[in-house]
Enzyme design. Sequence first.
Site, PDB file in Angstrom:
ATOM      1  N   GLU A   5     -11.021   0.763  -3.829  1.00  0.00           N
ATOM      2  CA  GLU A   5     -11.361   0.429  -2.447  1.00  0.00           C
ATOM      3  C   GLU A   5     -12.026   1.623  -1.760  1.00  0.00           C
ATOM      4  O   GLU A   5     -11.508   2.741  -1.800  1.00  0.00           O
ATOM      5  CB  GLU A   5     -10.061   0.032  -1.730  1.00  0.00           C
TER       6      GLU A   5
ATOM      7  N   ASP B 183      -7.058   2.995  -3.289  1.00  0.00           N
ATOM      8  CA  ASP B 183      -7.824   3.036  -2.035  1.00  0.00           C
ATOM      9  C   ASP B 183      -8.096   4.486  -1.681  1.00  0.00           C
ATOM     10  O   ASP B 183      -7.166   5.277  -1.487  1.00  0.00           O
ATOM     11  CB  ASP B 183      -7.014   2.360  -0.919  1.00  0.00           C
TER      12      ASP B 183
ATOM     13  N   ASN C 124     -10.236   5.482   0.968  1.00  0.00           N
ATOM     14  CA  ASN C 124     -10.598   5.702   2.378  1.00  0.00           C
ATOM     15  C   ASN C 124     -11.728   6.718   2.535  1.00  0.00           C
ATOM     16  O   ASN C 124     -11.605   7.697   3.291  1.00  0.00           O
ATOM     17  CB  ASN C 124      -9.375   6.114   3.206  1.00  0.00           C
TER      18      ASN C 124
ATOM     19  N   LYS D 263      -0.865  -0.933  -4.511  1.00  0.00           N
ATOM     20  CA  LYS D 263      -2.101  -0.203  -4.183  1.00  0.00           C
ATOM     21  C   LYS D 263      -1.731   1.240  -3.927  1.00  0.00           C
ATOM     22  O   LYS D 263      -0.851   1.524  -3.101  1.00  0.00           O
ATOM     23  CB  LYS D 263      -2.753  -0.844  -2.958  1.00  0.00           C
ATOM     24  N   LEU D 264      -2.387   2.148  -4.632  1.00  0.00           N
ATOM     25  CA  LEU D 264      -2.112   3.577  -4.456  1.00  0.00           C
ATOM     26  C   LEU D 264      -3.232   4.218  -3.652  1.00  0.00           C
ATOM     27  O   LEU D 264      -4.411   4.048  -3.974  1.00  0.00           O
ATOM     28  CB  LEU D 264      -2.025   4.273  -5.820  1.00  0.00           C
ATOM     29  N   LYS D 265      -2.862   4.971  -2.648  1.00  0.00           N
ATOM     30  CA  LYS D 265      -3.850   5.756  -1.916  1.00  0.00           C
ATOM     31  C   LYS D 265      -4.238   6.934  -2.810  1.00  0.00           C
ATOM     32  O   LYS D 265      -3.345   7.568  -3.415  1.00  0.00           O
ATOM     33  CB  LYS D 265      -3.251   6.269  -0.601  1.00  0.00           C
TER      34      LYS D 265
ATOM     35  N   SER E 197       0.854  -1.178   0.000  1.00  0.00           N
ATOM     36  CA  SER E 197       0.000   0.000   0.000  1.00  0.00           C
ATOM     37  C   SER E 197       0.898   1.239   0.000  1.00  0.00           C
ATOM     38  O   SER E 197       1.746   1.392   0.874  1.00  0.00           O
ATOM     39  CB  SER E 197      -0.877  -0.018   1.263  1.00  0.00           C
TER      40      SER E 197
ATOM     41  N   ASP F  33     -13.901  -1.763   2.341  1.00  0.00           N
ATOM     42  CA  ASP F  33     -12.994  -1.969   3.478  1.00  0.00           C
ATOM     43  C   ASP F  33     -13.748  -1.500   4.729  1.00  0.00           C
ATOM     44  O   ASP F  33     -14.397  -2.307   5.417  1.00  0.00           O
ATOM     45  CB  ASP F  33     -11.690  -1.186   3.238  1.00  0.00           C
TER      46      ASP F  33
ATOM     47  N   GLY G 223      -4.433  -4.543   5.715  1.00  0.00           N
ATOM     48  CA  GLY G 223      -3.411  -4.334   6.732  1.00  0.00           C
ATOM     49  C   GLY G 223      -3.667  -3.061   7.503  1.00  0.00           C
ATOM     50  O   GLY G 223      -4.411  -2.181   7.048  1.00  0.00           O
TER      51      GLY G 223
ATOM     52  N   LYS H 265     -10.118  -7.347   7.051  1.00  0.00           N
ATOM     53  CA  LYS H 265      -9.161  -6.979   8.102  1.00  0.00           C
ATOM     54  C   LYS H 265      -9.711  -7.560   9.391  1.00  0.00           C
ATOM     55  O   LYS H 265     -10.777  -7.136   9.849  1.00  0.00           O
ATOM     56  CB  LYS H 265      -9.083  -5.456   8.257  1.00  0.00           C
TER      57      LYS H 265
HETATM   58  O1  OSB Z   1      -7.386   1.594   4.294  1.00  0.00           O
HETATM   59  O2  OSB Z   1      -6.256  -0.153   3.975  1.00  0.00           O
HETATM   60  C1  OSB Z   1      -6.417   0.912   4.569  1.00  0.00           C
HETATM   61  C2  OSB Z   1      -3.418   1.585   6.829  1.00  0.00           C
HETATM   62  C3  OSB Z   1      -4.042   2.117   7.930  1.00  0.00           C
HETATM   63  C4  OSB Z   1      -5.404   2.276   7.913  1.00  0.00           C
HETATM   64  C5  OSB Z   1      -6.140   1.908   6.791  1.00  0.00           C
HETATM   65  C6  OSB Z   1      -5.522   1.370   5.676  1.00  0.00           C
HETATM   66  C7  OSB Z   1      -4.125   1.240   5.692  1.00  0.00           C
HETATM   67  C8  OSB Z   1      -3.352   0.770   4.559  1.00  0.00           C
HETATM   68  C9  OSB Z   1      -2.022   0.135   4.853  1.00  0.00           C
HETATM   69  O3  OSB Z   1      -3.686   0.914   3.411  1.00  0.00           O
HETATM   70  C10 OSB Z   1      -2.102  -1.304   4.770  1.00  0.00           C
HETATM   71  C11 OSB Z   1      -0.869  -1.993   5.267  1.00  0.00           C
HETATM   72  O4  OSB Z   1      -0.783  -2.306   6.477  1.00  0.00           O
HETATM   73  O5  OSB Z   1       0.002  -2.281   4.460  1.00  0.00           O
HETATM   74 MG    MG Z   2      -8.497   0.536   2.854  1.00  0.00          MG
END
Ligand code: OSB
Ligand code: MG
Length: 368
Positions: free
Chosen positions: A214, A189, A191, A162-164, A136, A239, A291, A263
């Site tokens: 995501e 992702d 969020n 995976k790109l935020k 990520s 998620d 994660g 998760k």
């Molecule tokens: O949205 O997947 C998520 C980390 C913290 C909180 C939410 C997310 C994440 C990550 C990192 O994307 C995932 C990782 O532990 O590699």
């Molecule tokens: Mg996520």
Amino acid sequence: MKIAELELRTISLPLVRPFRTSFGTQIAREVLILKLTTDDGTVGWSECVALPQPLYSPEYVAGALDLMRRFLIPTLFQAGDIRAESVAPLLAPFLGSPMAKAALESALLDAQLRLENRSLADFLGASKAKIPCGVSVGIAPSIPLLIEEVSGYIADGYRRIKLKIEPGWDIDPVGEVRRTWPEIPLQVDANQAYSRGDGELLAKLDQFELLLIEQPLDEHDILGHALLAKQVHTPICLDESITSLRSAEDALALKATTVINIKPGRVGGYLEAVKIHNLCLNSGIPVWCGGMLETGIGRAANVALAALPGFTLPGDTSASSRFYHQDITEPFVMEDGYLAVPQSVGIGRVPHLDFLDSVTSHKETIRI
Ligand code: OSB
Ligand code: MG
């Protein structure tokens, strides 16, 4: 089995680089580590995946600690003879807080499996000895710096990127990564950073042949995700919205998601995570293991879960070095893009106590 003692500690581990998402930037992982001791002296370890602030989900480290101390741990002590399977039903009257509950269940499960001389992978039903790894990637200061960071992960051997994303950091950076690596499995992702009116914008991501988008919308906006799924060809993956088996059933029935990020902390533990996996396996829905920047303790258990047969997409199960210069356990080291599933007893990892002590900022012990 009776719980005799719970040691709760807060540790702080610096990240190798800041991790920026649409909900904030993490520069260190402040994390709750649990050590549970049973009446016969068996020890189980777990990690609570709540972040320091309630920005990803309503839980946060200090709140989880208070809840455990005040309500959850006294309830487990009072229950007397228990097993990991009893934890969720016993704690169900206390609403919410799946991460705090998951940490208690996981610590007891680790102890229970050590007592039974059995690995978590075997207990959960793992079918693989090694799992492919994704990574990520946080929101970067610029597109060139993003490309530089991703280049490093590709060189490390990661099999999925995976790109935020967030409004203003989406089409251009994702397009540049896709142009640079036309073949790499790629996903994004958000969020929860977008709104229902963003369908047209998000449909522009379709050209990059992503595995999935995501959690584009608010965690409670199941209908919005279903509507978005009709506007965008890229599969929607939930998620934050998936907090239990029932919420997974609902989201699938309403066609709000066609892939699920599992998760364990977010759904209340590994036992609930397996139930969601089984539902998805029976419904032909691919799942992958999410994660929460876990240390080796949480990572060990995630890697065991990710070895179940329905986990057909690489997860956010990276090597320890993705986030930490030094992990609190023997590190997870990737080989050719894979991590070996721990096969020894329990979660297969224990903390290195001297290092754990050196990063501990708070420690308390609760006895029956
Ligand atoms: O949205 O997947 C998520 C980390 C913290 C909180 C939410 C997310 C994440 C990550 C990192 O994307 C995932 C990782 O532990 O590699
Ligand atoms: Mg996520």
